[in-house]
Structure formats: C-alpha cells, structure tokens
Design a protein around this motif. Sequence first.
Motif, mmCIF file in Angstrom:
data_model
loop_
_atom_site.group_PDB
_atom_site.id
_atom_site.type_symbol
_atom_site.label_atom_id
_atom_site.label_comp_id
_atom_site.label_asym_id
_atom_site.label_seq_id
_atom_site.Cartn_x
_atom_site.Cartn_y
_atom_site.Cartn_z
ATOM 1 N N ARG A 110 0.840 -1.201 0.000
ATOM 2 C CA ARG A 110 0.000 0.000 0.000
ATOM 3 C C ARG A 110 0.881 1.259 0.000
ATOM 4 N NH1 ARG A 110 -5.363 0.646 0.963
ATOM 5 N NH2 ARG A 110 -5.584 -1.550 1.464
ATOM 6 N N ILE A 117 1.695 6.139 -7.560
ATOM 7 C CA ILE A 117 0.615 6.853 -8.250
ATOM 8 C C ILE A 117 0.911 8.344 -8.365
ATOM 9 C CG2 ILE A 117 -1.108 5.149 -7.560
ATOM 10 C CD1 ILE A 117 -2.288 7.075 -5.625
ATOM 11 N N ALA A 166 -7.319 -6.495 -11.857
ATOM 12 C CA ALA A 166 -7.681 -5.133 -11.456
ATOM 13 C C ALA A 166 -8.853 -5.089 -10.472
ATOM 14 C CB ALA A 166 -7.960 -4.261 -12.692
ATOM 15 N N PRO A 167 -9.868 -5.963 -10.625
ATOM 16 C CA PRO A 167 -10.951 -5.916 -9.619
ATOM 17 C C PRO A 167 -10.431 -6.155 -8.210
ATOM 18 C CG PRO A 167 -11.695 -7.092 -11.566
ATOM 19 C CD PRO A 167 -10.210 -6.859 -11.749
ATOM 20 N N PHE A 169 -7.323 -5.585 -7.197
ATOM 21 C CA PHE A 169 -6.503 -4.425 -6.853
ATOM 22 C C PHE A 169 -7.372 -3.282 -6.338
ATOM 23 C CE2 PHE A 169 -4.747 -0.328 -8.396
ATOM 24 C CZ PHE A 169 -3.604 -0.276 -7.635
ATOM 25 N N GLN A 170 -8.438 -2.986 -7.052
ATOM 26 C CA GLN A 170 -9.301 -1.869 -6.653
ATOM 27 C C GLN A 170 -10.017 -2.151 -5.330
ATOM 28 O OE1 GLN A 170 -12.127 0.377 -9.507
ATOM 29 N NE2 GLN A 170 -13.500 -0.848 -8.261
ATOM 30 N N LEU A 173 -7.393 -1.811 -2.636
ATOM 31 C CA LEU A 173 -6.886 -0.458 -2.428
ATOM 32 C C LEU A 173 -7.938 0.430 -1.771
ATOM 33 C CD1 LEU A 173 -4.075 0.744 -3.206
ATOM 34 C CD2 LEU A 173 -5.249 1.956 -5.025
ATOM 35 N N ARG A 175 -10.534 -0.752 -0.071
ATOM 36 C CA ARG A 175 -11.164 -1.527 1.001
ATOM 37 C C ARG A 175 -12.681 -1.581 0.792
ATOM 38 N NH1 ARG A 175 -7.211 1.821 3.647
ATOM 39 N NH2 ARG A 175 -5.712 0.644 4.909
ATOM 40 N N ARG B 110 -6.643 11.955 -8.533
ATOM 41 C CA ARG B 110 -5.436 11.229 -8.128
ATOM 42 C C ARG B 110 -5.060 11.618 -6.698
ATOM 43 N NH1 ARG B 110 -1.771 8.329 -11.056
ATOM 44 N NH2 ARG B 110 -2.852 8.844 -12.980
ATOM 45 N N ASN B 113 -7.368 9.946 -4.316
ATOM 46 C CA ASN B 113 -7.052 8.527 -4.160
ATOM 47 C C ASN B 113 -5.876 8.300 -3.215
ATOM 48 O OD1 ASN B 113 -8.389 6.133 -5.740
ATOM 49 N ND2 ASN B 113 -8.730 7.988 -6.946
ATOM 50 N N THR B 114 -4.867 9.161 -3.324
ATOM 51 C CA THR B 114 -3.718 9.040 -2.428
ATOM 52 C C THR B 114 -4.165 9.089 -0.978
ATOM 53 O OG1 THR B 114 -2.395 10.177 -4.070
ATOM 54 C CG2 THR B 114 -1.463 9.993 -1.868
ATOM 55 N N ILE B 116 -7.382 8.460 0.237
ATOM 56 C CA ILE B 116 -8.297 7.428 0.711
ATOM 57 C C ILE B 116 -7.623 6.075 0.840
ATOM 58 C CG2 ILE B 116 -10.327 8.648 -0.139
ATOM 59 C CD1 ILE B 116 -10.593 6.775 -2.381
ATOM 60 N N ILE B 117 -6.568 5.821 0.081
ATOM 61 C CA ILE B 117 -5.952 4.500 0.238
ATOM 62 C C ILE B 117 -5.195 4.406 1.558
ATOM 63 C CG2 ILE B 117 -5.804 4.121 -2.242
ATOM 64 C CD1 ILE B 117 -2.864 4.538 -2.172
ATOM 65 N N ASN B 118 -4.856 5.543 2.160
ATOM 66 C CA ASN B 118 -4.138 5.502 3.431
ATOM 67 C C ASN B 118 -4.998 5.911 4.623
ATOM 68 O OD1 ASN B 118 -1.380 4.680 2.747
ATOM 69 N ND2 ASN B 118 -1.456 6.483 1.423
ATOM 70 N N PRO B 120 -8.550 4.742 6.139
ATOM 71 C CA PRO B 120 -9.747 3.899 6.052
ATOM 72 C C PRO B 120 -11.037 4.667 6.333
ATOM 73 C CG PRO B 120 -8.020 2.752 7.249
ATOM 74 C CD PRO B 120 -7.536 4.158 7.034
ATOM 75 N N TYR B 126 -15.828 8.115 1.412
ATOM 76 C CA TYR B 126 -15.814 8.178 -0.051
ATOM 77 C C TYR B 126 -16.801 7.173 -0.635
ATOM 78 C CZ TYR B 126 -14.178 7.085 -4.762
ATOM 79 O OH TYR B 126 -14.116 6.827 -6.109
ATOM 80 N N ARG B 127 -16.734 5.933 -0.122
ATOM 81 C CA ARG B 127 -17.644 4.898 -0.631
ATOM 82 C C ARG B 127 -19.092 5.287 -0.387
ATOM 83 N NH1 ARG B 127 -14.098 1.525 1.713
ATOM 84 N NH2 ARG B 127 -15.471 1.018 3.453
ATOM 85 N N LEU B 159 -19.693 -7.221 -8.258
ATOM 86 C CA LEU B 159 -18.557 -7.807 -8.964
ATOM 87 C C LEU B 159 -18.567 -7.374 -10.434
ATOM 88 C CD1 LEU B 159 -16.138 -9.680 -8.939
ATOM 89 C CD2 LEU B 159 -17.695 -11.623 -9.194
ATOM 90 N N GLU B 162 -17.076 -3.978 -10.763
ATOM 91 C CA GLU B 162 -15.615 -4.056 -10.640
ATOM 92 C C GLU B 162 -14.988 -4.504 -11.952
ATOM 93 O OE1 GLU B 162 -14.908 -5.097 -5.885
ATOM 94 O OE2 GLU B 162 -14.737 -6.677 -7.371
ATOM 95 N N LEU B 163 -15.610 -5.504 -12.577
ATOM 96 C CA LEU B 163 -15.060 -6.052 -13.824
ATOM 97 C C LEU B 163 -15.028 -4.977 -14.909
ATOM 98 C CD1 LEU B 163 -14.277 -9.086 -14.427
ATOM 99 C CD2 LEU B 163 -16.342 -9.143 -15.827
ATOM 100 N N ALA B 166 -12.758 -1.496 -12.841
ATOM 101 C CA ALA B 166 -11.456 -1.623 -12.181
ATOM 102 C C ALA B 166 -10.278 -1.673 -13.162
ATOM 103 C CB ALA B 166 -11.431 -2.843 -11.252
ATOM 104 N N PHE B 169 -9.532 1.840 -13.851
ATOM 105 C CA PHE B 169 -8.987 2.468 -12.651
ATOM 106 C C PHE B 169 -7.504 2.123 -12.479
ATOM 107 C CE2 PHE B 169 -8.047 1.912 -8.058
ATOM 108 C CZ PHE B 169 -8.143 3.232 -7.651
ATOM 109 N N GLN B 170 -7.187 0.835 -12.605
ATOM 110 C CA GLN B 170 -5.788 0.415 -12.407
ATOM 111 C C GLN B 170 -4.877 0.970 -13.490
ATOM 112 O OE1 GLN B 170 -4.496 -3.842 -11.300
ATOM 113 N NE2 GLN B 170 -3.928 -3.690 -13.441
#
Lengths: 198, 198
Positions: A110, A117, A166-167, A169-170, A173, A175, B110, B113-114, B116-118, B120, B126-127, B159, B162-163, B166, B169-170
């Motif tokens: 992480r 990024i 990627a699913p 990963f997302q 990342l 959560r 971007r 994202n930096t 929210i990934i760090n 929780p 965000y979600r 799912l 995501e497919l 994602a 996104f990646q």
Amino acid sequence: MPKHPDPSRRSERSRQAILGAARELVSEVGYAKVSIEAIAARAGVGKQTIYRWWRSKGAVVFDAFLALSEVEEGGGMALPDTGDLEADLKLVMRATVAEFADPEFEGPIRALNTEIINDPDLAAQYRERLAAPVDEAKKARLRSAQRAGQIAADADLDLALELLYAPLFQRWLHRSGPLTPEYADALVDLFLRALRPI
Amino acid sequence: MPKHPDPSRRSERSRQAILGAARELVSEVGYAKVSIEAIAARAGVGKQTIYRWWRSKGAVVFDAFLALSEVEEGGGMALPDTGDLEADLKLVMRATVAEFADPEFEGPIRALNTEIINDPDLAAQYRERLAAPVDEAKKARLRSAQRAGQIAADADLDLALELLYAPLFQRWLHRSGPLTPEYADALVDLFLRALRPI
C-alpha cells in the motif's frame, strides 16, 4: 568515504544493509515517517551513500521491496500449469487474494502504491522491474491455455490480465469489499467466461 | 466568532468559500502542499471555523470534490438506457475513459485517491457519499439489462461493476497503458461476454 565510480563496484554489504533498514523502518513506523536520514542511521552508512545510489526515499524503498519479491533477475517465475486452467487460476488467485488480505504483506505494498501513483518515473520503474516480469509469467500461462483452445486465440492478454487482477486491486486499495477465497473463484469464473473461445 | 450549535445553522457562505478555496489550492499547489491554514486564509475564515466542520485536510478536500460531482443529495444520477446495452455502455465508458485521460479532471482525483488508500475512515466516507450513489445508478442500468435478458439474471452486480471499471482504474492509476476510445470499447466487449446469460 570510498568512491564508487562504477555501479559494479558498489559495496554489496552497504547496499544490503540499506535495503534491510528501509524494509524494517517501513514496517515499524510506516512509509510516511521513514526518512533517508533514518535509513542511513539504521544501516550504519552516511546519507550521501544512499543518495549516490538512489535519488529518493521512494526509490530506496522500491528496491527494498524488489529484493523481497520472487522475481529473479532475468525472470525465473512461473504459474502452475497442470492443463486444468480453471484449477490453476483459482489456486493462484486464492493465494493472491490471501496475500492482499494479510496486513504484513499489504501494508508495505500500500505504501509503495501511494508513491507510484504520484511519481510517474517510479511508476515506470515499477512496471519495468516488478510488474512486467510477473505479468510475463502470467501471460505465459494464458498462452499455454490459448494453445490448448481454452481461451480465445485472438485475446489481448494485457487486457485479459487487467480483467483478472484489477478488480482485486481496486477492492483491496479502496477496502470496498471482502477478500475471500469465494471472491477469488468468482473472479476466475467471470474471467473464463469473458475469454472463452467463441 | 459566531457559534454554530446546529449543523443546519452553518453559514453556507463560509462553507462554500472554504470548499472553493480547497479546490483552488489543490489545483494550484497539489494536495500535499495544501494546509488548513492556507485554506482558511484563502477563504477569509479562521482555522477554527474549518476544524468545527471538518476533522482533517482530507475531509475538507473530499467535500470540495463532492460538491463538484454530478451526484445530488438523494441520488439524481442515471445512465442512458436506450435498450441497446452495448451502445449505452460504450457511450458511458468512452466518456469515463476521456475524463481519466484529461489532466484537469484526473489530477484532483489522483490526489483524492492518495488520501483514501491511506485513510480507512476517509475511504469509507468516499464509498458511502460518492461511490455508492454512482454505483447505484450503474447497477440500475444493469438491472434493466437483466430484465431485458441481456445479462445473466443471477449476476453479482457489485462484482460486475468491478469487472467493468477496475481495469480502467488500475490502468489510469498506474499509468500502465493508453486510455483510448478503443480501450473503452474493448472493456465493454469483454464485460458483455463475461455477463451474458448462459
């Protein structure tokens, strides 16, 4: 301090001490609080020794992770190939999902993602040195499946890998959902339906 | 400084000034260099006014982005539904890919994202506040396709999303490949193959 006029003359002992110190510190205090100074102090080298070999904290930490990975110089990684594509991919994806659900593993990754990024150069280094060899091993398994008529012969394998990984990963990342063996299986099932020969 | 004993009594003018200042500063100097102090100064309010409403820089900046998004309170977003699922999804995904290829749009996202990934807590916010309403609109379109027999009735729509999203996104986050209309179309084609009724 000794001069290092040529990369081949780098002191391997100092290099290993620096990489080990970087890994320890990231685990202990988190990436954000690690400094080049702290890595140098822990490794018992001068700050300039680190700057001679790496241009930034991100670059040292990246190499520290790279040294841990299963990828050897020139490749040397392979996915299982029993001929049963579904079983092989579910085995691999269950293991991958378990890694990303493991705090010991996912924390440093992480931290690395946060860096890449926001740093296009580091991202390019990551792709070239870490992601590309791993992707190549995955694509070798998919090519074997193409030869066996299990996935479409004209499939774009880079896109196929994105669809499979990627699913996960997302979701990891952000959560945004559980990382379970059932999730790994569901991803493989959708992947196989998308890639199946027409 | 006036008291705000109830959220309904917040000064909307100060709030908008703060959100505007946060957006401007992120664009001008980048997320990392923005401070609560700088936002307060730009907005012409005291630092404590910001801390009364938001607990961190990340939270203010997040709300600043939220205020920009197309999602209105209580929903109000919908995907095109002409009955032609492939055409509708390709239209949406081409527009989404174009947004992520646009530096004006992708820079702030971007930065977000930096964060929210760090963080929780921020990721959960965000979600709940941004991703969930958008996902709900996307799932409404997929449910319509399920009713029309165009995608599997028993598909897991989380799912499925995501497919579809994602991989983009990646690829965007890691800058690992081109973001083109052809890429958008290829993603939709694979998605439709994976989700097609058996």
